[in-house]
Design an enzyme around this catalytic site. Structure first.
Site, short mmCIF file in Angstrom:
data_model
loop_
_atom_site.label_atom_id
_atom_site.label_comp_id
_atom_site.label_asym_id
_atom_site.label_seq_id
_atom_site.Cartn_x
_atom_site.Cartn_y
_atom_site.Cartn_z
N GLY A 79 -58.88 -31.88 -47.69
CA GLY A 79 -59.73 -31.76 -47.56
C GLY A 79 -60.95 -32.62 -46.06
CB CYS A 99 -55.50 -34.78 -51.03
SG CYS A 99 -56.06 -35.91 -49.78
CE1 TYR A 100 -64.25 -34.00 -51.09
CE2 TYR A 100 -63.73 -31.35 -51.97
CZ TYR A 100 -64.34 -32.60 -51.61
OH TYR A 100 -65.86 -31.90 -51.34
CG HIS A 137 -51.03 -34.15 -48.21
ND1 HIS A 137 -51.89 -33.03 -48.27
CD2 HIS A 137 -52.20 -34.96 -47.93
CE1 HIS A 137 -53.54 -33.25 -48.00
NE2 HIS A 137 -53.10 -34.37 -47.63
CD GLU A 159 -49.62 -30.41 -48.30
OE1 GLU A 159 -49.68 -30.89 -50.00
OE2 GLU A 159 -50.95 -31.31 -48.25
N GLY A 197 -43.21 -5.63 -27.46
CA GLY A 197 -41.56 -6.25 -27.81
C GLY A 197 -41.93 -7.25 -28.46
CB VAL A 207 -41.79 -11.61 -33.52
CG1 VAL A 207 -41.49 -11.65 -34.73
CG2 VAL A 207 -41.07 -12.61 -32.50
CG ASP A 208 -46.76 -10.92 -34.45
OD1 ASP A 208 -45.72 -11.27 -34.95
OD2 ASP A 208 -47.31 -11.70 -33.90
CB SER A 209 -46.57 -5.51 -31.38
OG SER A 209 -45.50 -5.82 -30.30
CB SER A 210 -40.64 -5.81 -32.08
OG SER A 210 -40.72 -5.81 -31.27
CE LYS A 267 -44.68 -15.11 -34.77
NZ LYS A 267 -45.09 -14.33 -33.79
#
Ligand code: XMP
Length: 510
Positions: free
Chosen positions: A54, A81-82, A168, A170, A223, A225-228, A366
């Site tokens: 943070g 970290c924090y 970190h 990650e 058309g 990515v998400d809605s498809s 995503k």
């Protein structure tokens, strides 16, 4: 119940990344604000808890703190970290203020006999970003890593099942970072690792079936990515009870509407309503040059068209939306997160008759949406297609948007994309497109003076579109593109390549 890890968010910039990395390791992770009640955390039955980094110092008066009860839930805790200061403080360690912060790479020495660092190189680079540090831990805890500036770069209190790392794990610059997270998840929390998109697809389809039954669902399909992915998932669950409305705004790329038809009608045999609204959009946009005004008009008109179609369909029970996890996750510390203003065409229509919203992707990042798309059979090129803004080509035409300009830009953009694909760069460049500037200049073609448009090409590399660098497209490729565009598309006599990063420029020109 799904195996899960709670990631408590203290507002650091890598927090979503932590959750993503945990999920990459096939363990479902949920990001919750640091002040989430103990009760709520307990209900989730996590197999482990991770406290994130943070931006604050533990020395600040109103520094964010979690309920210390989380250390007593009987599940392993890893502070990063924090988060490691809170963990160190809980076990009785000493957290100090560094004379100056440390940001970047640090040569780190690990105790590789510890479970957390099992299989890691004894000496490796870790990524630091901090101003406080852990000075010491009490006798019942162990120092697991050190650097030149951090006497306790990592520690454990095995009896209490508490671990802390100053760096970190990650971020990709931390060597062995993913291994460290996996050690925590598998060797310390005892994870089974059942989070895969194959499992998720089955689970999601079942859930949708239960929720929807034989009722009707309506989805605005762009058309993208998400809605498809949303469409295919819903279709697999409820078949013809899903109706997709595809609004052709006339602002799309060459062959895009045809592609949508091909995939969703021909391949998937979906119930697809294709609305040709080009004329409506062009009329509304006539004479408009101001970018924000264009965006607003398009967003509103999109909703009106969608409502008109919905009225014809009549009552539906559910309105589906392709909302994804980053849109719903609530940051722990409100002012710390970088917020991208969301400019999707859409918003909620006021005049569509539906009872409930259904958002089948709201748990997914995503990358996971893409993986799911591949899993459920969406064609590869649709899964990996580059981002395309809702307002479409209208915000890539500087000045007034007209049909001839749109057609011209479509041709230019098509050649650009074609050549980038031929050069094998289409999956290497985050986004690449052409902009029709409002500028004309003098040229000479076949001994004739010309006075025609300048096209700008833009190619950027990025991870999340928040920041971006201009893509180093090889000169040879640019040369081919330039020749083809000038030769094949009339009224273009000059081509420039945009070499600004974001910031200070944005990716789109408007
Ligand atoms: P900017 O231009 O803000 O764009 O640097 C960042 C990313 O967002 C995309 N973009 C949009 N996406 N609706 C969208 O769905 C929009 O109105 C919109 N405007 C920009 C842009 O293409 C880039 O990927």
């Amino acid at each position: 119940m799904r195996e899960m890890v709670v990631v408590l968010d203290f507002g650091g910039q890598y927090n979503q990344l932590i959750a993503r990395r945990v999920r990459d390791a096939h363990v479902y992770a949920e990001l919750l604000p640091y002040h989430t009640s103990l009760e709520k955390i307990r209900e989730k039955k996590p197999i482990g808890i991770i406290l994130t980094g943070g931006p604050r110092s533990v020395y600040e008066e109103d520094a964010p703190k979690c309920d210390n009860g989380i250390f007593e839930l009987g599940v392993p805790v890893l502070g990063i970290c924090y988060g490691s200061y809170l963990a160190a403080d809980y076990v009785g360690g000493e957290v100090l203020r560094a004379p100056s912060g440390e940001y970047g790479k640090a040569e780190t020495e690990y105790d590789v006999s510890s479970i957390l660092f099992d299989g890691i190189n004894k000496k490796a680079i870790s990524w630091m970003s901090h101003s406080d540090y852990i000075g010491s831990v009490p006798a019942d805890s162990k120092v697991l890593a050190t650097t030149d500036t951090c006497p306790v770069a990592a520690f454990s209190n095995e009896q209490k099942n508490i671990y802390g790392v100053q760096f970190h794990p990650e971020v990709q610059h931390t060597q062995g970072g993913q291994e460290i997270l996996k050690n925590f998840l598998y060797k310390i929390c005892g994870a089974k690792g059942d989070w895969t998109m194959k499992n998720y697809a089955q689970e999601a389809i079942e859930t949708i079936r239960k929720q929807v039954g034989d009722k009707k669902v309506l989805l605005a399909l762009s058309g993208g990515v998400d809605s498809s992915v949303c469409a295919v998932l819903l279709h697999k669950a409820i078949g013809q009870n899903l109706t997709c409305v595809f609004v052709n705004t006339g602002l799309m790329r060459k062959f895009e509407p045809e592609e949508v038809e091909k995939v969703f009608t021909d391949q998937f045999k979906m119930n697809l309503v294709h609305v040709d609204a080009e004329q409506r959009f062009l009329e509304k946009l006539a004479g408009v040059v101001e970018p924000e005004k264009k965006r607003k008009i398009i967003g509103e008109e999109f909703i009106r068209v969608f409502e008109d179609e919905a009225k014809k369909i009549g009552k539906v029970n559910f309105l589906a939306q392709g909302t994804i996890y980053p849109d719903v996750v609530e940051s722990g510390v409100g002012d710390a997160a970088l917020i991208k203003s969301h400019h999707n065409v859409g918003g909620l229509p006021d005049h569509v008759d539906f009872d409930e919203i259904i958002e089948p992707l709201r748990e997914l990042f995503k990358d996971e949406v893409r993986e799911l798309g591949e899993e459920i059979g969406l064609p590869h090129h649709m899964v990996w297609r580059q981002p395309f803004p809702g307002p479409g080509l209208a915000i890539r035409i500087i000045g007034e948007v007209t049909k001839p300009k749109l057609d011209l830009l479509r041709d230019v953009d098509f050649i650009f994309r074609d050549e980038i694909a031929k050069a094998g760069l289409d999956e290497k460049i985050w986004q690449y497109f052409a902009v029709l500037t409002d500028m004309r200049s003098v040229g000479v073609m076949g001994d004739e003076r010309t006075y025609d448009y300048t096209v700008a090409l833009r190619g950027v590399t990025s991870i999340d579109a928040m920041t971006a660098d201009w893509a180093r497209i090889p000169y040879e490729t640019l040369e081919v593109i330039s020749n083809r565009i000038i030769n094949e598309v009339p009224h273009i006599n000059r081509l420039v390549y945009d070499i600004t990063s974001k910031p200070p420029a944005t990716i789109e020109w408007e």
